[in-house]
Design a protein around this motif. Structure first.
Motif, PDB file in Angstrom:
ATOM      1  N   ARG A 130      20.191 -56.722  85.176  1.00 48.71           N
ATOM      2  CA  ARG A 130      19.815 -55.410  84.648  1.00 48.71           C
ATOM      3  C   ARG A 130      18.709 -55.533  83.614  1.00 48.71           C
ATOM      4  O   ARG A 130      18.203 -54.538  83.119  1.00 48.71           O
ATOM      5  CB  ARG A 130      21.034 -54.731  84.016  1.00 48.71           C
ATOM      6  CG  ARG A 130      22.049 -54.268  85.038  1.00 48.71           C
ATOM      7  CD  ARG A 130      23.432 -54.151  84.399  1.00 48.71           C
ATOM      8  NE  ARG A 130      23.405 -53.429  83.144  1.00 48.71           N
ATOM      9  CZ  ARG A 130      24.185 -53.692  82.109  1.00 48.71           C
ATOM     10  NH1 ARG A 130      25.040 -54.689  82.181  1.00 48.71           N
ATOM     11  NH2 ARG A 130      24.107 -52.971  81.005  1.00 48.71           N
ATOM     12  N   PHE A 131      18.385 -56.769  83.212  1.00 45.15           N
ATOM     13  CA  PHE A 131      17.404 -56.964  82.134  1.00 45.15           C
ATOM     14  C   PHE A 131      16.098 -57.488  82.687  1.00 45.15           C
ATOM     15  O   PHE A 131      16.081 -58.179  83.699  1.00 45.15           O
ATOM     16  CB  PHE A 131      17.984 -57.921  81.097  1.00 45.15           C
ATOM     17  CG  PHE A 131      19.319 -57.443  80.585  1.00 45.15           C
ATOM     18  CD1 PHE A 131      19.383 -56.420  79.635  1.00 45.15           C
ATOM     19  CD2 PHE A 131      20.487 -57.972  81.094  1.00 45.15           C
ATOM     20  CE1 PHE A 131      20.616 -55.956  79.204  1.00 45.15           C
ATOM     21  CE2 PHE A 131      21.712 -57.511  80.652  1.00 45.15           C
ATOM     22  CZ  PHE A 131      21.787 -56.499  79.706  1.00 45.15           C
ATOM     23  N   PRO A 132      14.968 -57.169  81.988  1.00 45.14           N
ATOM     24  CA  PRO A 132      13.668 -57.583  82.530  1.00 45.14           C
ATOM     25  C   PRO A 132      13.465 -59.096  82.459  1.00 45.14           C
ATOM     26  O   PRO A 132      14.093 -59.788  81.660  1.00 45.14           O
ATOM     27  CB  PRO A 132      12.662 -56.861  81.624  1.00 45.14           C
ATOM     28  CG  PRO A 132      13.419 -56.560  80.385  1.00 45.14           C
ATOM     29  CD  PRO A 132      14.850 -56.391  80.765  1.00 45.14           C
ATOM     30  N   GLN A 133      12.587 -59.572  83.368  1.00 46.70           N
ATOM     31  CA  GLN A 133      12.227 -60.986  83.382  1.00 46.70           C
ATOM     32  C   GLN A 133      11.078 -61.220  82.419  1.00 46.70           C
ATOM     33  O   GLN A 133      10.335 -60.302  82.088  1.00 46.70           O
ATOM     34  CB  GLN A 133      11.744 -61.386  84.784  1.00 46.70           C
ATOM     35  CG  GLN A 133      12.790 -61.292  85.859  1.00 46.70           C
ATOM     36  CD  GLN A 133      12.234 -61.785  87.188  1.00 46.70           C
ATOM     37  OE1 GLN A 133      11.024 -61.729  87.422  1.00 46.70           O
ATOM     38  NE2 GLN A 133      13.125 -62.249  88.039  1.00 46.70           N
ATOM     39  N   ALA A 134      10.925 -62.483  82.017  1.00 48.80           N
ATOM     40  CA  ALA A 134       9.716 -62.877  81.273  1.00 48.80           C
ATOM     41  C   ALA A 134       9.047 -64.006  82.036  1.00 48.80           C
ATOM     42  O   ALA A 134       9.712 -64.770  82.718  1.00 48.80           O
ATOM     43  CB  ALA A 134      10.097 -63.340  79.874  1.00 48.80           C
TER      44      ALA A 134
ATOM     45  N   LEU B 174      18.383 -70.275  81.842  1.00 46.15           N
ATOM     46  CA  LEU B 174      17.623 -69.030  81.841  1.00 46.15           C
ATOM     47  C   LEU B 174      16.372 -69.128  82.719  1.00 46.15           C
ATOM     48  O   LEU B 174      15.750 -68.131  83.028  1.00 46.15           O
ATOM     49  CB  LEU B 174      17.207 -68.673  80.408  1.00 46.15           C
ATOM     50  CG  LEU B 174      18.367 -68.351  79.459  1.00 46.15           C
ATOM     51  CD1 LEU B 174      17.837 -68.127  78.040  1.00 46.15           C
ATOM     52  CD2 LEU B 174      19.137 -67.130  79.935  1.00 46.15           C
ATOM     53  N   ILE B 175      16.017 -70.371  83.106  1.00 47.84           N
ATOM     54  CA  ILE B 175      14.852 -70.552  83.974  1.00 47.84           C
ATOM     55  C   ILE B 175      15.310 -70.335  85.416  1.00 47.84           C
ATOM     56  O   ILE B 175      16.102 -71.102  85.950  1.00 47.84           O
ATOM     57  CB  ILE B 175      14.239 -71.950  83.780  1.00 47.84           C
ATOM     58  CG1 ILE B 175      13.698 -72.056  82.343  1.00 47.84           C
ATOM     59  CG2 ILE B 175      13.156 -72.215  84.814  1.00 47.84           C
ATOM     60  CD1 ILE B 175      13.243 -73.443  81.957  1.00 47.84           C
TER      61      ILE B 175
ATOM     62  N   PHE C   9      11.765 -66.502  83.408  1.00 46.61           N
ATOM     63  CA  PHE C   9      12.968 -66.573  82.579  1.00 46.61           C
ATOM     64  C   PHE C   9      13.760 -65.284  82.791  1.00 46.61           C
ATOM     65  O   PHE C   9      13.198 -64.205  82.919  1.00 46.61           O
ATOM     66  CB  PHE C   9      12.602 -66.706  81.103  1.00 46.61           C
ATOM     67  CG  PHE C   9      11.676 -67.862  80.811  1.00 46.61           C
ATOM     68  CD1 PHE C   9      12.198 -69.095  80.426  1.00 46.61           C
ATOM     69  CD2 PHE C   9      10.292 -67.721  80.940  1.00 46.61           C
ATOM     70  CE1 PHE C   9      11.335 -70.159  80.168  1.00 46.61           C
ATOM     71  CE2 PHE C   9       9.445 -68.781  80.689  1.00 46.61           C
ATOM     72  CZ  PHE C   9       9.960 -70.016  80.290  1.00 46.61           C
ATOM     73  N   GLN C  10      15.053 -65.445  82.843  1.00 46.55           N
ATOM     74  CA  GLN C  10      15.877 -64.277  83.142  1.00 46.55           C
ATOM     75  C   GLN C  10      17.260 -64.481  82.534  1.00 46.55           C
ATOM     76  O   GLN C  10      17.871 -65.530  82.723  1.00 46.55           O
ATOM     77  CB  GLN C  10      16.001 -64.122  84.667  1.00 46.55           C
ATOM     78  CG  GLN C  10      17.040 -63.121  85.131  1.00 46.55           C
ATOM     79  CD  GLN C  10      16.482 -61.706  85.073  1.00 46.55           C
ATOM     80  OE1 GLN C  10      15.534 -61.390  85.792  1.00 46.55           O
ATOM     81  NE2 GLN C  10      17.050 -60.879  84.230  1.00 46.55           N
TER      82      GLN C  10
ATOM     83  N   THR D 122      14.030 -62.008  74.013  1.00 47.94           N
ATOM     84  CA  THR D 122      13.003 -61.713  73.011  1.00 47.94           C
ATOM     85  C   THR D 122      11.841 -62.665  73.170  1.00 47.94           C
ATOM     86  O   THR D 122      11.982 -63.746  73.739  1.00 47.94           O
ATOM     87  CB  THR D 122      13.571 -61.888  71.590  1.00 47.94           C
ATOM     88  OG1 THR D 122      14.022 -63.233  71.481  1.00 47.94           O
ATOM     89  CG2 THR D 122      14.734 -60.942  71.344  1.00 47.94           C
ATOM     90  N   ASP D 123      10.692 -62.259  72.682  1.00 46.93           N
ATOM     91  CA  ASP D 123       9.513 -63.119  72.718  1.00 46.93           C
ATOM     92  C   ASP D 123       9.802 -64.459  72.048  1.00 46.93           C
ATOM     93  O   ASP D 123       9.401 -65.515  72.528  1.00 46.93           O
ATOM     94  CB  ASP D 123       8.341 -62.457  72.003  1.00 46.93           C
ATOM     95  CG  ASP D 123       7.546 -61.573  72.953  1.00 46.93           C
ATOM     96  OD1 ASP D 123       7.899 -61.600  74.165  1.00 46.93           O
ATOM     97  OD2 ASP D 123       6.625 -60.888  72.494  1.00 46.93           O
TER      98      ASP D 123
END
Ligand code: ZN
Lengths: 336, 793
Positions: free
Chosen positions: B706-710, B737-738, B760-761, B768-769
């Motif tokens: 449900r959360f955005p990827q980076a 997280l990778i 990353f997810q 956070t950044d």
């Protein structure tokens, strides 16, 4: 406050609109934060209450009119712009499309899948056996002893004395019955081998064997099941006939013919002028076969059938040379 | 079996047309494979009687024949020696056509006008005989148009007799079946054999049988004073139409009676039988025997030999000897009519490689009760055709057997067939083929089996007879009464479906090759001797050396298929084959395994106006392999190739869970050259059974985050000593997280530069950044710690 010149001022601004860019500029010059209307509305603040109301209404009327007018022009010039863009990027819709990569199944696979689909829907399960068989499974257990004339009918590849390349898928009947008790309801697709190589024979080809064994399985059931199969495979109106024949492992034995698909029954070279094409062999399991696998032949009965996949594919697709299946020529394969 | 309808008519009245007859026989299990229509090739030929013969005034070897056609008297010039006054001959009248465009004209022959010509059998196209004018049978009246007479017409049925129906290998046998379908009874020829000689066979010839199991019946008959000559036209015609070559009257009669009644016969020159005796023996030791075709044949223990006082004169049921055969000068003849053990004859015939019409019938079993009748029939015909005097009596030894009987119930019959055939219809059907009811009760009956039906031994054999006489078309189509069971689909079948779908979706053409190849293929592929693929299963009797052993690899045949197409102009190919390979694991131990084989050559498309296609490379093939194995629920790794036939630089072994499951890469170009291929081929061979063990087709849903990827991109210089797969794996191991590590660029200047995108997810929170930046630092730190990796600025 004098608003008598406002309408003329606005009209002169709008009248200089000649393209989409002008629309944007004029929008700013009359409706923008520092535009004409903003200027007039600022002046309104200096008037007293009564005058302010009348003048405000008059300005608003002009603004509504100006909004509408500019909106119309905006749409008009957007449409002109769109047409220009489209004209610039026009394609020839008759140029060939980019064909996606798409594979093909071999026509033998297509035919096998269709046969399996039909018998699966009738409750038959798929069974398998080895390609390299013992003479026992390939012959003796099927009531074909070594001095039996039926061995003349088959030219067998030998691996060594006693071991052969199976000449039919019928050994799977024996292996299945040895491994389980009735009821048995199987089909066995696979490669089979005979020492033949000419326009109508390849040394390897494919067969599908069928076997149903239970209490009270009748010859009429064999006819019923195979009639359903043929009508599914070749179309509901396909004429067919059951004709007495001879196989050592079935009795009575029946050859099944369908009406010739080439000539429609009037006689041609393919059907040797008989109007019929042999499509499969079948019959009631011979009591000796039941004795060979230890089934009680007083208690149970069954039927078996076997068909050549290439032959069915040839009839279905109109292929006239069996060797075509094994050249793997893409000009052939791409037709399926 | 060829059956002339004209002959068949002697045994049964055929009151239906020929197509109908053929259909009836076919639906009885005697498939009529063809009908040969014999029609005249000539027109304008009439029967004429010779009234006068005069010598030709201008030629010694010609004569002038006056012939009467019933309407007129004509003069014809004739050169044949066999004409005589009163003989009836075929006259091709002026205008007659004799086939091949030859038209008879009125023309002078050595100064005398000939009004037509007299014809030989060959000139009429009814036989090959050209020795003289065709002397017509007496019953043909002068004036008869021969094109309309039975001489020139017949229908010959070509019947495929099932191997178990030896009783149908005769005109009489077929007539029995025909009679049954036409509700008649087949009639045997009626004749009276009269002994013309004073001598009795018993006084002049001896007979013994050593083993009655080998020969349970033997009859010897004698005739003296015969003359060997050509058989009459009617007999030669029937033999010819049945596919036999006429020889002389005595041999022709033995063949004729065999075709007529199914009893093979043998004629001996009686004068050449030492001690005037026949002893039927079973060979006890090896020897050789010269048969009448002048070939020395090996005799093995167990062969049945016909001997005279000094030794063998025939191999029973197979072939006579040179020492006793009928010659042009034979005057006294001994005839053998016998029953030999079918298995013994079959074994001998098989070993000697002789399949004569006689041995064929003995092998399948003849009618032991018909041996005597056939002997009489032959003696009668021989006397008719060759003259002489028949000795009275005969020598005979006959070991009679009890007739066989079978008890069968009506519920047996209708239960197996799914019918309701009445009791009366059952017994009537059986009676029509000479299976007679001996005893009956309310449930069933006992029938006797005639000795000519070797195929009937138990109840199912009798039910078969009832079913075919009742007619398969009168048996209903029913649905089986059975327990409903879902059909089973094995993991293997489901996986194969997945494979086929995958190949279809990825653009492969499925091919199928034979399961054989050649040991030369193994050599060309440089497979070492100790590799299991060198232990192939040989075929004892292969079609050719190219297909001499069972394949242990599929690639050679796939290469041949590619070469076949490349030679025909198709240079861009994607092939897939599923098949079996075979290994000789031990002297009696053969293993079968399923392989999946892929091959690519050329490029995806030859051209496109839209895009440019590059040639296939290693990574195209590798991607196919990875995708397939993943689709089947397994994970694979690639390690440097160990196969001797691959280019080491761009090939790999495919490893699943530490097990070698196949290989992928490009075949060495020297091997390709041996298969006449000059373009690079990328291929793979995968062991399906191993993938099946390691794979898993179960599908399980994972929630969508449900959360955005980076995303972060990195560029490193990577030395060739570090495999990229290792680098990717190390990055993945840094944090759960990778979720993805991809290569989006690679180029080489002084060093290899690789650009990597890492995604990353988190399933729990928005990253956070700061969090992502710290992971980024960690990646850079760990990577640059590895020897040979440095960050590209
Ligand atoms: Zn046809």
């Amino acid at each position: 406050m004098d608003i008598s010149g406002l309408r003329e001022k606005i009209e002169s601004e709008i009248s200089r609109i000649a393209n989409a860019d002008d629309v944007k500029q004029v929008k700013v010059s009359i409706l923008g934060r520092k535009g004409i209307f903003a200027e007039y509305l600022d002046k309104l603040k200096t008037l007293d209450k009564d005058k302010r109301r009348d003048a405000g209404k008059a300005i608003n009327d002009i603004k509504t009119w100006a909004d509408q007018r500019v909106g119309e022009l905006e749409k008009q010039f957007e449409e002109i712009e769109r047409r220009k863009r489209q004209a610039a990027s026009r394609i020839d819709i008759t140029m060939p499309g980019a064909a996606p990569l798409f594979g093909r199944k071999h026509p033998i696979t297509l035919t096998l899948e269709e046969i399996i689909r039909i018998f699966s829907s009738l409750g038959f399960s798929v069974a398998e056996g080895p390609d390299i068989e013992t003479e026992h499974y390939n012959f003796e257990a099927l009531n074909i002893p070594s001095d039996h004339p039926a061995r003349d009918m088959q030219d067998t590849f030998y691996i060594n004395p006693g071991i052969v390349l199976r000449t039919h898928t019928s050994p799977v009947q024996i292996r299945t019955m040895e491994a389980q008790l009735p009821p048995v309801k199987i089909i066995a697709p696979g490669s089979v081998y005979r020492c033949d190589n000419d326009i109508s024979h390849t040394p390897m080809f494919h067969q599908v064997e069928g076997l149903m064994v239970d209490k009270n399985v009748r010859f009429s059931d064999l006819k019923g099941i195979l009639t359903i199969f043929i009508h599914e495979m070749f179309g509901p109106g396909t004429p067919l006939r059951f004709r007495p024949s001879y196989f050592p492992f079935t009795e009575p034995s029946a050859e099944v013919d369908i009406g010739c698909v080439i000539c429609g029954g009037s006689g041609c070279r393919v059907c040797k002028d008989t109007g019929w094409l042999e499509i499969l062999g079948s019959g009631m399991v011979h009591p000796q076969v039941f004795r060979n696998v230890g089934y009680d032949q007083e208690e149970i009965t069954g039927f078996a059938f076997g068909m050549g996949v290439e032959r069915i594919a040839m009839i279905k697709f109109g292929i006239d040379d069996i060797r075509q299946f094994y050249y793997n020529d893409v000009r052939f394969l791409s037709q399926f | 079996m060829k059956v002339p309808v004209e002959w068949l008519n002697e045994f049964v009245v055929i009151d239906v047309d020929i197509e109908d007859l053929a259909k009836r026989l076919t639906m009885r299990g005697l498939e009529v494979e063809g009908i040969e229509r014999i029609t005249p090739r000539f027109t304008g030929v009439v029967a004429a009687a010779i009234t006068k013969i005069e010598p030709h005034p201008n030629a010694d070897n010609l004569s002038l024949c006056s012939v009467n056609t019933g309407k007129e008297e004509l003069t014809v010039v004739c050169g044949a020696p066999n004409v005589s006054v009163n003989a009836k001959v075929p006259l091709a009248t002026v205008g007659a056509e004799l086939g091949g465009g030859f038209t008879v004209g009125k023309r002078p022959v050595r100064g005398i006008e000939s009004y037509g010509m007299l014809c030989s059998e060959k000139e009429l196209g009814i036989s090959d005989d050209h020795t003289g004018i065709f002397i017509l049978p007496d019953e043909i009246a002068p004036g008869t148009l021969l094109a309309q007479s039975p001489i020139a017409h017949d229908d010959v049925l070509d019947i495929s007799v099932p191997p178990n129906r030896g009783d149908c290998l005769s005109i009489y046998g077929i007539a029995r079946e025909v009679a049954s379908t036409l509700h008649q009874k087949a009639k045997l020829p009626v004749f009276t054999l009269t002994a013309g000689a004073d001598e009795k066979v018993e006084d002049h010839a001896g007979l013994t049988i050593q083993d009655l199991a080998a020969c349970p019946r033997y009859i010897l008959k004698l005739i003296k004073g015969i003359s060997i000559r050509q058989s009459p036209f009617w007999m030669r015609r029937r033999l010819t139409r049945c596919g036999m070559r006429p020889i002389n009257n005595i041999v022709d009669v033995t063949n004729y009676v065999m075709l007529e009644l199914g009893q093979p016969l043998h004629a001996f020159d009686f004068e050449r039988l030492a001690e005037s005796r026949i002893d039927v023996r079973v060979a006890g030791e090896r020897s050789t025997f010269r048969t009448l075709d002048s070939i020395d044949r090996p005799v093995e223990p167990g062969d049945i030999l016909i001997c005279d006082g000094s030794g063998p004169v025939a191999i029973a049921g197979i072939m006579g000897g040179e020492n006793s055969e009928i010659t042009a000068s034979t005057t006294n003849m001994a005839l053998e009519s016998a029953y030999f053990n079918p298995f013994s004859i079959r074994a001998t015939a098989r070993r000697l490689g002789i399949r004569s019409e006689a041995s064929l019938r003995f092998e399948k079993g003849i009618d032991i009760d018909n041996v005597g009748y056939a002997a009489d029939r032959a003696m009668f015909l021989m006397h008719e055709l060759a003259g002489g005097a028949v000795f009275s009596g005969q020598r005979e030894i006959f070991e009679r057997k009890e007739p066989r009987t079978i008890y069968i119930t009506y519920s047996n019959i209708n239960g197996l067939l799914g019918t309701h055939i009445s009791h009366e219809a059952v017994t009537r059907a059986l009676r029509s083929i000479d299976l007679h009811v001996m005893k009956e009760d309310e449930n069933g009956f006992t029938i006797s089996i005639p000795n000519f039906r070797h195929d009937i031994g138990e109840t199912s054999d009798v039910i078969e007879e009832i079913s075919r006489i009742h007619g398969f078309e009168h048996i209903p189509d029913t649905s089986p009464v059975t327990v409903l069971k879902a059909q089973k689909l094995t993991i293997k079948d489901r996986s194969l479906n997945t494979v086929r779908e995958y190949c279809l979706g990825t653009g492969f053409f499925e091919i199928i090759n034979f399961s054989f190849f050649s040991t030369r293929d193994i050599e060309l592929f440089r497979i070492p001797d100790d590799d299991e693929r060198s232990r192939c299963v040989p075929i004892m009797n292969p079609i050719s050396r190219d297909w001499g052993v069972m394949r242990t690899m599929m690639m050679p045949a796939v290469l041949k298929s590619m070469a076949y197409n490349i030679n025909r102009g198709a240079k861009n190919l994607r092939f897939f084959e599923k098949g079996k390979v075979f290994f000789q694991d031990g002297p009696r131990n053969i293993r079968e395994e399923t392989l999946l084989c892929f091959a690519l050559t050329g490029k995806e498309k030859e051209y496109s106006w839209k895009e440019k296609y590059t040639d296939y490379d290693y990574f195209d093939m590798k991607g196919i392999v990875e995708g397939l194995i993943e689709r089947l629920g397994a994970n694979c790794e690639f390690s440097p190739a160990t196969e001797p036939f691959l280019d080491q630089g761009c090939s790999a072994d495919v490893i699943i869970d530490g097990v070698r499951a196949g290989w992928t890469g490009s075949i060495r170009d020297d091997i390709l050259k041996a298969y006449e291929i000059e373009q690079t081929i990328y291929c793979a061979e995968l062991r399906f059974d191993i993938i099946l063990q390691k794979g898993n087709l179960t599908l399980q849903y994972k929630p969508i985050p449900r959360f955005p990827q980076a995303t972060r991109d990195f560029s490193f210089f990577v030395d060739d000593s570090v495999p990229i797969a290792e680098l990717v794996k190390k990055i993945k191991d840094i944090s759960p997280l990778i979720v993805s590590v991809g290569i989006f660029d690679m180029f080489r200047k002084e060093m290899r530069s690789v650009s990597i995108r890492v995604v990353f997810q988190s399933y729990e929170e928005t990253l956070t950044d700061e969090r992502v930046n710290s992971l980024q630092e960690k990646i850079i730190g760990e990577m640059t710690n590895i020897d040979g990796i440095s960050l590209r600025a």
